[in-house]
Each structure stands twice: as structure tokens, then as C-alpha cells.
Design a protein around this motif. Structure first.
Motif, PDB file in Angstrom:
ATOM      1  N   GLN A 189       0.774  -1.244   0.000  1.00  0.00           N
ATOM      2  CA  GLN A 189       0.000   0.000   0.000  1.00  0.00           C
ATOM      3  C   GLN A 189       0.805   1.295   0.000  1.00  0.00           C
ATOM      4  O   GLN A 189       0.267   2.341   0.322  1.00  0.00           O
ATOM      5  N   LYS A 190       2.084   1.241  -0.357  1.00  0.00           N
ATOM      6  CA  LYS A 190       2.858   2.490  -0.350  1.00  0.00           C
ATOM      7  C   LYS A 190       3.266   2.822  -1.787  1.00  0.00           C
ATOM      8  O   LYS A 190       2.403   3.123  -2.596  1.00  0.00           O
ATOM      9  N   ALA A 191       4.550   2.748  -2.112  1.00  0.00           N
ATOM     10  CA  ALA A 191       4.956   3.118  -3.468  1.00  0.00           C
ATOM     11  C   ALA A 191       4.435   2.136  -4.515  1.00  0.00           C
ATOM     12  O   ALA A 191       4.433   2.438  -5.702  1.00  0.00           O
ATOM     13  N   LEU A 192       3.988   0.959  -4.093  1.00  0.00           N
ATOM     14  CA  LEU A 192       3.467  -0.014  -5.062  1.00  0.00           C
ATOM     15  C   LEU A 192       2.005   0.272  -5.428  1.00  0.00           C
ATOM     16  O   LEU A 192       1.399  -0.456  -6.200  1.00  0.00           O
ATOM     17  N   MET A 193       1.445   1.313  -4.858  1.00  0.00           N
ATOM     18  CA  MET A 193       0.098   1.846  -5.185  1.00  0.00           C
ATOM     19  C   MET A 193      -0.984   0.784  -5.373  1.00  0.00           C
ATOM     20  O   MET A 193      -1.797   0.862  -6.286  1.00  0.00           O
ATOM     21  N   THR A 194      -0.972  -0.166  -4.453  1.00  0.00           N
ATOM     22  CA  THR A 194      -1.959  -1.251  -4.420  1.00  0.00           C
ATOM     23  C   THR A 194      -2.662  -1.141  -3.062  1.00  0.00           C
ATOM     24  O   THR A 194      -2.053  -0.655  -2.113  1.00  0.00           O
ATOM     25  N   PRO A 195      -3.911  -1.580  -2.935  1.00  0.00           N
ATOM     26  CA  PRO A 195      -4.540  -1.488  -1.611  1.00  0.00           C
ATOM     27  C   PRO A 195      -3.766  -2.286  -0.559  1.00  0.00           C
ATOM     28  O   PRO A 195      -3.056  -3.243  -0.897  1.00  0.00           O
ATOM     29  N   PRO A 196      -3.886  -1.916   0.706  1.00  0.00           N
ATOM     30  CA  PRO A 196      -3.190  -2.648   1.769  1.00  0.00           C
ATOM     31  C   PRO A 196      -3.712  -4.074   1.911  1.00  0.00           C
ATOM     32  O   PRO A 196      -4.858  -4.352   1.573  1.00  0.00           O
ATOM     33  N   GLY A 197      -2.849  -4.963   2.417  1.00  0.00           N
ATOM     34  CA  GLY A 197      -3.279  -6.334   2.666  1.00  0.00           C
ATOM     35  C   GLY A 197      -2.334  -7.389   2.126  1.00  0.00           C
ATOM     36  O   GLY A 197      -2.609  -8.579   2.225  1.00  0.00           O
ATOM     37  N   LEU A 198      -1.197  -6.945   1.553  1.00  0.00           N
ATOM     38  CA  LEU A 198      -0.208  -7.910   1.078  1.00  0.00           C
ATOM     39  C   LEU A 198       1.150  -7.612   1.706  1.00  0.00           C
ATOM     40  O   LEU A 198       1.631  -6.486   1.646  1.00  0.00           O
ATOM     41  N   ALA A 199       1.754  -8.640   2.301  1.00  0.00           N
ATOM     42  CA  ALA A 199       3.119  -8.552   2.823  1.00  0.00           C
ATOM     43  C   ALA A 199       4.030  -9.240   1.818  1.00  0.00           C
ATOM     44  O   ALA A 199       3.727 -10.342   1.362  1.00  0.00           O
ATOM     45  N   LEU A 200       5.125  -8.585   1.454  1.00  0.00           N
ATOM     46  CA  LEU A 200       6.038  -9.120   0.441  1.00  0.00           C
ATOM     47  C   LEU A 200       7.404  -9.357   1.069  1.00  0.00           C
ATOM     48  O   LEU A 200       7.955  -8.460   1.714  1.00  0.00           O
ATOM     49  N   VAL A 201       7.931 -10.557   0.866  1.00  0.00           N
ATOM     50  CA  VAL A 201       9.153 -10.979   1.555  1.00  0.00           C
ATOM     51  C   VAL A 201      10.102 -11.668   0.581  1.00  0.00           C
ATOM     52  O   VAL A 201       9.739 -12.680  -0.027  1.00  0.00           O
ATOM     53  N   SER A 242      -4.859 -13.807  -1.059  1.00  0.00           N
ATOM     54  CA  SER A 242      -5.785 -12.667  -1.193  1.00  0.00           C
ATOM     55  C   SER A 242      -5.980 -12.353  -2.666  1.00  0.00           C
ATOM     56  O   SER A 242      -5.407 -11.398  -3.193  1.00  0.00           O
ATOM     57  N   LEU A 243      -6.810 -13.139  -3.333  1.00  0.00           N
ATOM     58  CA  LEU A 243      -6.912 -13.051  -4.794  1.00  0.00           C
ATOM     59  C   LEU A 243      -7.123 -11.636  -5.322  1.00  0.00           C
ATOM     60  O   LEU A 243      -6.397 -11.185  -6.213  1.00  0.00           O
ATOM     61  N   SER A 244      -8.115 -10.924  -4.785  1.00  0.00           N
ATOM     62  CA  SER A 244      -8.442  -9.597  -5.335  1.00  0.00           C
ATOM     63  C   SER A 244      -7.240  -8.669  -5.262  1.00  0.00           C
ATOM     64  O   SER A 244      -6.965  -7.911  -6.197  1.00  0.00           O
ATOM     65  N   LEU A 245      -6.527  -8.732  -4.144  1.00  0.00           N
ATOM     66  CA  LEU A 245      -5.368  -7.853  -3.991  1.00  0.00           C
ATOM     67  C   LEU A 245      -4.244  -8.266  -4.941  1.00  0.00           C
ATOM     68  O   LEU A 245      -3.475  -7.422  -5.405  1.00  0.00           O
ATOM     69  N   LEU A 246      -4.167  -9.549  -5.251  1.00  0.00           N
ATOM     70  CA  LEU A 246      -3.152  -9.997  -6.212  1.00  0.00           C
ATOM     71  C   LEU A 246      -3.492  -9.503  -7.617  1.00  0.00           C
ATOM     72  O   LEU A 246      -2.601  -9.134  -8.383  1.00  0.00           O
ATOM     73  N   TYR A 247      -4.790  -9.495  -7.960  1.00  0.00           N
ATOM     74  CA  TYR A 247      -5.186  -8.929  -9.263  1.00  0.00           C
ATOM     75  C   TYR A 247      -4.725  -7.470  -9.329  1.00  0.00           C
ATOM     76  O   TYR A 247      -4.228  -7.003 -10.357  1.00  0.00           O
ATOM     77  N   ALA A 248      -4.937  -6.753  -8.217  1.00  0.00           N
ATOM     78  CA  ALA A 248      -4.581  -5.333  -8.175  1.00  0.00           C
ATOM     79  C   ALA A 248      -3.065  -5.152  -8.276  1.00  0.00           C
ATOM     80  O   ALA A 248      -2.576  -4.320  -9.047  1.00  0.00           O
ATOM     81  N   LEU A 249      -2.336  -5.949  -7.526  1.00  0.00           N
ATOM     82  CA  LEU A 249      -0.871  -5.831  -7.543  1.00  0.00           C
ATOM     83  C   LEU A 249      -0.320  -6.117  -8.939  1.00  0.00           C
ATOM     84  O   LEU A 249       0.597  -5.441  -9.415  1.00  0.00           O
ATOM     85  N   ASP A 250      -0.901  -7.101  -9.595  1.00  0.00           N
ATOM     86  CA  ASP A 250      -0.481  -7.468 -10.947  1.00  0.00           C
ATOM     87  C   ASP A 250      -0.579  -6.249 -11.872  1.00  0.00           C
ATOM     88  O   ASP A 250       0.349  -5.939 -12.626  1.00  0.00           O
ATOM     89  N   ARG A 251      -1.700  -5.546 -11.767  1.00  0.00           N
ATOM     90  CA  ARG A 251      -1.923  -4.370 -12.614  1.00  0.00           C
ATOM     91  C   ARG A 251      -0.953  -3.236 -12.238  1.00  0.00           C
ATOM     92  O   ARG A 251      -0.362  -2.592 -13.105  1.00  0.00           O
ATOM     93  N   ALA A 252      -0.794  -3.014 -10.937  1.00  0.00           N
ATOM     94  CA  ALA A 252       0.066  -1.917 -10.476  1.00  0.00           C
ATOM     95  C   ALA A 252       1.519  -2.155 -10.885  1.00  0.00           C
ATOM     96  O   ALA A 252       2.223  -1.225 -11.298  1.00  0.00           O
TER      97      ALA A 252
END
Lengths: 361, 361
Positions: A189-201, A242-252
Motif C-alpha cells: 500500500q505504499k509506493a506499489l500503489m496497491t490497496p493494503p493487505g499484502l506482505a512481500l518478503v 488474497s486473490l483480489s489484492l493480487l489482481y490489483a498488484l499485478d496491474r500496479a
């Protein structure tokens, strides 16, 4: 007109990215999901600048930090924290709950790490890991990550270098493999301009080797398990993603890669410089020193006698939302983020509103 | 026509609910978010049938299970698990990593708990808690939760009763306060027909009193902290909430409450009966006994010599997605979910496709 959201995350999400979430659910054990996960891997590796996998957990930046200490270290191991703000302090608390012995090397809030102090600490004791907050969101300070990583690698080559890149990744230079970072942790949810809810490691190969020999304190954040499922055919996650958030991240991520990661860094830096110069024109003081001012979030001293409450309220009445200071900085600073999709127009609106609130126009 | 998704979560999400996620980000420390969180509390309490707060974490059902054992028990405490499937086994693993001593009372997969065995176990040893999977998604068995809760309350009144309600809440009778359950744990993506990514946790007052005196092993899943932030004005969460998913949950809960929670239970039960009767008409065998067959997911024995792969593929070619068996049940059963927004039409399409695959039409 809708509000101009300038808090340091969640940041405004482009319409296309929000629109991507209209897609319905799919089988998370099927081919279509596997392809989505593979595509995300391909794109995330470019943004993290790594050849290593990037594990995606339903969670937040705080979760990514907990994931790292749960997997990379065993109870009783000694860790050094470079601490100059609220988020570094939170990570110390997380590490202590995991049963780690944490030495906090503290620097004043608003200043960056002093490398000579880091050097002394590393020569004094052996540490299994160092916890570092790249961009301290609570003070608007960008720490000298690259220099610190090189220093640690030289003095204490076996120490695992863990970086909280929650408010930096995508907005400030960070090259995981080239610099030699062992864990890069961020959120959507910061510079990746996707809604909050995904932790990336993402963790380095040598860190992964250590992970293989430990049982993490957490099942949820288990990297070994995440890796095992990522390597299945089709690619999967250990539990429901979190499927919906992954769709969003993919686009972002597509948007970010179309711009180019380095171009995105540069854009953030230029925007931050522009804002600091405009802020100073109003007679206001930027909280951190110029040389460590963050490219993603600017902390400004609250002018007296106006006070924070009036600034916050006045800006809000003009449709501009900013954040206050945290903990000991409450009432002393306010923070304006310029991450992800925030552009010059939003900052111009902010500056104009601030002028009005300060009675300058 | 898009695929008919009949896997036991994520379940299809109504258009209105997905559409709610088009709303952009808001300040998660501001009034608007506080009102959203208060509204969610109001609605969730009705679905959980509790007067207690329902904590919402960015996470999944697995996370909710980890949250419960991280907060409610201290290292070394002795726990009883009623285990008759893959999800009960996962919870045991989570509890052991937290440092708990877990006794697993095992029942055969496909059968429900035997209360006489539970009684014996509780009379034999003192347990700080019991872990119970209400609806075992992996076998399609609904366990006799109410009877078990009453039994435990009678024999061992101080034992904390923790219920995995991931695939039951909203789809099968569960009354947290009236029955006397200490922890109800669920997730967004099953009968609540919201995209995956939210872990929901409610605990009783006496459980909360115990929580206040413990330091949870996890910072991320810290209930004390979640409670503290929920009680701020405006209501908040300790770290960034999954805003888009909360918008979706808000919409979905309105739909559920418009139908009425008890009506939703009844609808799930009727749909499940309908499916089992249709399945038997095809000469197929429902895996669990009729008296413990789940209202939300039906497990069917794979007919020989057709085999699972052909069924899965044949259904897929006809646009119907079902799930296979897990672990020891792989290839032996397949599972069809009828949770949340899935209705009779979707099941008719499934039955018709299955007939074709079996060569019956």
C-alpha cells in the motif's frame, strides 16, 4: 472532488488497479492462479532487483517484519537494531517476542544512522542479524542503506542483513542482489500503489539455507512452506491467497515496470525536492536534515503558534488529508507522503491549501 | 459464461461486493474509517451472535487460528485437539510451534467427534483449552459443536473452548454467547462471500481476561493491541487495515443480515440436502454419514474406475470447478462447496455436468 490523500500509506490507488479487483474468484490450486503467481514473481523480482523468489502473504508490512524474524533467527540469537524511529522500535518489539536478544543502537529521531556507530557496535559483538528500517516513515528520514550494507558485509560478513523497505521499495533506490541484502520486506500500500493487505518478503540464498534448518515460530509466516508451494506445478500458496489484492498488484506492477523502476525512483526524488523547496518558501522547516530527507514522505515541523490540530483541520476542510507525528513527535511534526501515484498536482493543491490555513493568501 | 466455482473457498463473490472495492483509500486514522469499523463491528456481532468485539486482521483462516493460540495460551500449557481432518491437524501444528503441549484426540476422517471419547479425555487430564474444527472442510463433516461445548462446559468449566468456524460461520448454526464459546475464528472468503484476506477473531470476556495477563508470542496477531485500538476515538487498528476488503465485507454483511442469519443457515442446509439427494440419484456415495454431513461442503466418493482426474477434467471442460481430496483422501473423494452466494442453479449445472462426465446422459 474527492479528498487528496497524502498520508504515508495507504496511498491513493489508480482506477485501473482498483478496477482489476472486480474480477471474481478463481481456484487457487488451478492453472490460472499458477500463471498469475508466476507473472507476479516475474514482475516483483524486477522491482526488488533480485533473482530470488518474492513470497506474498496476506498481511501488512508489520507482518512482513514478523515473518523475517520468525524464519531467519532462532530463539536466543543476538540481533542488532539500527533504530531511529517508531517503525524500528516496533520491529524490536516483534523480535523480542520471538525470543531474540536485541541490542538497539539508537540515533536521534530525525537523523540518519551514523555509520561510525554501526561500525563500533559490529566490532564489539557478534550479531546473527541486523534489522534496518530503510525509510523511517515516522520521521521522513531515508537512511544510508547502501553504505550501511557494504559496511556490515565488510566487518561482519556472516551477519544477516534485514531491511524494512515498506515505505521505500519502488520509491527509493534499493538493489537487493547487487548490494547484498538478505531480507527485503515490504507491503502493497505504499509506493506499489496497491490497496493494503499484502506482505512481500524476499530473502537471499544464504538466508534461505539457514531458514531450511530452522522451524519458524509461526506457521502462518513459514517461508519454507511458502517456497515449497511456490515450486509446485501449478504454483501455489500454502493457504488461500488474497486473490483480489493480487489482481490489483499485478496491474500496479505493470504500470511501475512500464515507467521503469529507476525512473520511478527519480520521479519520487524530484517530487520530494519540489515539495521541500515549496515548504521552505512558506517559512516552514523540514524536520530531517536535507541530506537524509526521504523521497517518499516529508516531515515538516508544526509552526507555532498555529499548532497541529488547526493545520490538520484546515487542510481537511480543503480536502487534503495529511498525517501527524507519532509517539514523542505528536504535535511537533506533520507528514506528507508522495508515494506511488501521488503527483505534482496533488502537492500543488496541498501547498495552496497550507498557504490558506497559514493565512498567507 | 464464466466458470461455476464450487471449491470450498474462495467462494464466488457477488458483483455488488466486488464493486464495493472500487472505492479509493481513506485515512485509516480518521473519522470515516472509524465509522466503517464501528459499522463492521455492529454487523459482525450479529453474525457471530455475540456482544463481544470481533477483531479483524489482514490475514486468512490459518491466521485466525494462529492468533487464537498465540494470545489465549502460554508456552507449556496443555491443550486438547478434537481432530478428524486436515484442518484440525494444521491447527495442532500451529499450536505446537507456539510451544503448547497438544494431545490429539483423533477420530476417523469422514466421521464426527464421539462425545463419549471427549468426555473420557477431559476426565483424564486438565486442559487449558480445547481446539475444535466446527466444519471439517477436508471431509465435509459438520461436528456436533453445540453438544460438545455443553459437555466441556459441564465437565471442565475452566477450559477455554476455541472453535475454527472458517467454513461454518454464516452457513451453519453457531451462537457464540448463548452456547458459551471462548474463541470463534473465521475468514472472509467462505460463507461470508467476501474475497479472501481477512481473519476474524472474537473471544469471550473470560478469555479476554486471560489475554490481558499474557504477552502473545506474536505482535501481528496481538488481540490486546487490537482491542486497545478498537477502543480509540475514532476506532482504529494497530497497523494498516485491508481497506478494500473491509469495503467488500461491509457490503456482504449487509446482504447476509438482509436475508437473516438463521435464514442463511437454513438455506445452506436445504441446498446441501438437495445436493446429497441428487448425488445419490447418480449412484454416488456421499463420503460422511448423513447425520454429520456438512451444510456448506459436500464430499463425494470418487466412483471407480472413472477416477478423480477424469471427473475434475470433465467438469472443468464444462466450466465447473470442484476440489479434490487432501492428504490421505487424495483421489478418493472430491468436494463441492455450496457456501455464501452459491445457489441451486449452480448445483444443477454441476449435477448435469457430472452426469455427462459419468456418461449417464
Amino acid at each position: 472532488m474527492k479528498d487528496i490523500l497524502l498520508i504515508p500509506g495507504p496511498t491513493p490507488v489508480p482506477e485501473d488497479v482498483r478496477g482489476a479487483m472486480f474480477e471474481d474468484m478463481i481456484d487457487h490450486r488451478g492453472e490460472r492462479f499458477g500463471k498469475l503467481l508466476d507473472r507476479l514473481q516475474f514482475k516483483l523480482k524486477k522491482v526488488f532487483m533480485t533473482s530470488r523468489p518474492v513470497y506474498i502473504f496476506p498481511g501488512t508490512g508489520t507482518g512482513a517484519l514478523e515473518c523475517a524474524v520468525s524464519n531467519l533467527f532462532d530463539r536466543g540469537e543476538r540481533i542488532l537494531s539500527l533504530s531511529n524511529g517508531a517503525f524500528a522500535e516496533r520491529w524490536i518489539e516483534i523480535a523480542r517476542r520471538r525470543g531474540l536478544e536485541v541490542d538497539a543502537l539508537e540515533f536521534s529521531h530525525g537523523s540518519a544512522w551514523e555509520l561510525s556507530e554501526v561500525e563500533k557496535a559490529l566490532k564489539n559483538k557478534v550479531y546473527a542479524g541486523v534489522l534496518m528500517t530503510h525509510n523511517e516513515t515516522s520521521t521522513g528520514v531515508l537512511n544510508p542503506l547502501r553504505e550501511a550494507v557494504y559496511l556490515i558485509r565488510e566487518i561482519s560478513p556472516d551477519t544477516l542483513i534485514c531491511v524494512d523497505a515498506v515505505s521505500s521499495l519502488g520509491g527509493a533506490p534499493l538493489m537487493m542482489d547487487e548490494w547484498g541484502i538478505d531480507a527485503v520486506l515490504t507491503a502493497s500500500q505504499k509506493a506499489l500503489m496497491t490497496p493494503p493487505g499484502l506482505a512481500l518478503v524476499a530473502i537471499s540464498e544464504r538466508a534461505f539455507k539457514k531458514v531450511l534448518n530452522l522451524t519458524p515460530s509461526s506457521y502462518y509466516w513459514d517461508i519454507k512452506l511458502a517456497d515449497e508451494y511456490l515450486n509446485k506445478k501449478p504454483s501455489q500458496t500454502p493457504y488461500t491467497p488474497s486473490l483480489s489484492l493480487l489482481y490489483a498488484l499485478d496491474r500496479a506492477l505493470t504500470m511501475i515496470l512500464e515507467e521503469g523502476v529507476e525512473n520511478s525512483w527519480r520521479r519520487h526524488e524530484e517530487l520530494a525536492r519540489f515539495l521541500r523547496s515549496e515548504v521552505r518558501k512558506l517559512g516552514l522547516e523540514v524536520f530531517p536534515k536535507e541530506e537524509c530527507a526521504s523521497p517518499t514522505v516529508t516531515a515538516i515541523r508544526v509552526p507555532e503558534p498555529l499548532g497541529f490540530a488547526k493545520i490538520k483541520k484546515g487542510l481537511e476542510e480543503r480536502g487534503v488529508i495529511v498525517a501527524g507525528g507519532q509517539d514523542s513527535l505528536k504535535g511537533k511534526i506533520f507528514r506528507v507522503a508522495h508515494m506511488g501515484s501521488v503527483g505534482k498536482n496533488e502537492l500543488l493543491i496541498f501547498i495552496n491549501a497550507l498557504k490558506e490555513v497559514m493565512g498567507l493568501v
